[in-house]
Enzyme design. Structure first.
Site, mmCIF file in Angstrom:
data_model
loop_
_atom_site.group_PDB
_atom_site.id
_atom_site.type_symbol
_atom_site.label_atom_id
_atom_site.label_comp_id
_atom_site.label_asym_id
_atom_site.label_seq_id
_atom_site.Cartn_x
_atom_site.Cartn_y
_atom_site.Cartn_z
ATOM 1 C CB SER A 47 -0.934 0.014 1.218
ATOM 2 O OG SER A 47 -1.847 -1.058 1.172
ATOM 3 C CB CYS A 269 -7.085 -0.961 2.900
ATOM 4 S SG CYS A 269 -5.984 0.439 2.652
ATOM 5 C CG LEU A 270 -7.620 -0.208 -3.461
ATOM 6 C CD1 LEU A 270 -7.595 1.289 -3.703
ATOM 7 C CD2 LEU A 270 -6.608 -0.895 -4.365
ATOM 8 C CG ASN A 311 -0.922 2.455 4.817
ATOM 9 O OD1 ASN A 311 -0.728 3.628 4.494
ATOM 10 N ND2 ASN A 311 -0.341 1.444 4.188
ATOM 11 C CG HIS A 353 -4.625 -2.203 7.309
ATOM 12 N ND1 HIS A 353 -4.268 -3.021 6.260
ATOM 13 C CD2 HIS A 353 -4.647 -0.944 6.807
ATOM 14 C CE1 HIS A 353 -4.068 -2.297 5.174
ATOM 15 N NE2 HIS A 353 -4.297 -1.031 5.482
ATOM 16 C CD GLU A 355 -4.130 -6.129 7.914
ATOM 17 O OE1 GLU A 355 -3.339 -5.269 7.465
ATOM 18 O OE2 GLU A 355 -5.361 -5.962 7.914
#
EC number: 6.3.5.5
Length: 379
Positions: A47, A269-270, A311, A353, A355
């Site tokens: 990323s 995320c994305l 992020n 995130h 994870e």
């Protein structure tokens, strides 16, 4: 004897320091990350492609580097900016110092600069393009010109640049400090077949899916919906990744098909932004994004606060959510949208995130919700 280095921002601000990586020139969007640990996971997170990462914690490199902590096979950040590089890396797991690790992968880095000043500039003016020059010949004018020439991440499709070239199977679960990396699990232990789109997937995401019984087929970013459906998956996972989600029309169109078919879909995320776009919402470029491991997020359904790892430089715009999407999570830093769930389909996503790697595990139950949707769909 250490070599010199300089960082030049597009607004003309110059920082002079020492080189801690390879000689050369690196250009990208300069962002700051507030994580105290996990620098190797950050550097190897796809990323961060086309970004120069500033770590705000002053001492970086204390624990060296180890292959077990990599989130991908190589460093994806364009460069590294830190305040201080300790002389000693103290860690029984360490295989290489941070400086040697950067040099081995030809990554430019700079230390001994005022990272607090740099962070204030990025917070007040927003993420800026920048250029690091390291070595014997430091040309400020050239660095400034290159920083200004960089087009920026808006409109840049990077998912197809960092993705795997070929599909592959992933059956390895999470590693432990005592046992190290585990062997691949047997198919009998993995009852759910999930196709994971690799837009820049982190290894720890894949491991946490395997921990929950998922046999993963990881596919390239531009894989068609038709090819995925031919694999007869129980669910589809949309991974994290770099760049602007809007140009990823191939992924958006494929996701629309999965939604129409009623397949369980989980995005991170994305992947969260892709699900939002496929559902009719819009995305925006953030001023300086969220990059850190201590971001408070409110779970609107449970009315609890989670500390999360973040992020991202783009976000789904809550004001544009259609009726088929409901907000499930919001940032307590700036109120930005952090999670969505389809009201008519078994599909949801999270901007942060869960994870971690690095970061807290408060949001890990989101993986369990994905499994619940798969079970309900298969019943």
């Amino acid at each position: 004897m250490s070599k010199s280095a300089l960082l030049v921002l597009e607004d003309g601000t110059v920082f002079r320091g020492v080189s801690i990586g390879a000689d050369g020139i690196s250009v990208g969007e300069v962002v700051f990350n507030t994580s105290m640990t996990g620098y190797q996971e950050i550097l190897t997170d796809p990323s961060y492609s086309q970004q120069i990462v500033t770590l705000t914690y002053p001492h970086i490199g204390n624990t060296g580097t180890t292959s077990e902590d990599e989130e991908s096979s190589s460093i994806h950040a364009q460069g590294l900016v830190i305040r201080d590089l300790p002389l000693i890396a103290s860690n029984f797991r360490s295989e290489q110092s941070l400086s040697d690790y950067l040099k081995s992968q030809n990554i430019v880095g700079i230390a001994d600069i005022d990272t607090r000043k740099l962070t204030r500039i990025l917070r007040e003016k927003g993420a800026q393009n920048g250029c690091i020059v390291a070595g014997n010949n430091l040309d400020e004018a050239l660095a400034l010109a290159k920083a200004k020439e960089f087009p920026g991440l808006k409109g840049m499709d990077l998912a197809k640049e960092v993705t795997t070239k070929e599909a592959y199977q992933w059956k390895q679960g999470s590693w432990t400090l005592e046992g190290g990396l585990p062997e691949a699990k047997d198919d009998s232990e993995l009852p759910y077949h999930v196709v994971a789109y690799d837009f820049g997937a982190k290894r720890n995401i894949l491991r946490m899916l395997v921990d929950r019984g998922c046999r993963l087929t990881v596919v390239p970013a531009e894989t068609s919906a038709e090819d995925v459906l031919a694999l007869n998956p129980d669910g589809v996972f949309l991974s994290n990744g770099p760049g602007d989600p809007a140009p990823c029309t191939y992924a958006i169109e494929a996701t629309k098909v999965f939604l129409e078919k009623g397949l369980p879909v989980f995005g991170i995320c994305l992947g969260h932004q892709i699900l939002a776009l496929a559902s009719g919402a819009k995305t925006v470029k953030m001023k300086f994004g969220h990059h850190g491991a201590n971001h408070p997020v409110k779970d609107l359904d449970r009315n609890v606060v989670m500390i999360t790892s973040q992020n991202h430089g783009f976000a789904a715009d809550e004001a544009t959510l259609p009726d088929n999407l409901r907000a499930t999570h919001v940032s307590l830093f700036d109120g930005s949208l952090q999670g969505i769930h389809r009201t008519d389909k078994p599909a949801f996503s999270f901007q942060g995130h869960p994870e971690a790697s690095p970061g807290p595990h408060d949001a890990a139950p989101l993986f369990d919700h994905f499994i619940e949707l798969i079970k309900q769909h298969s019943a």
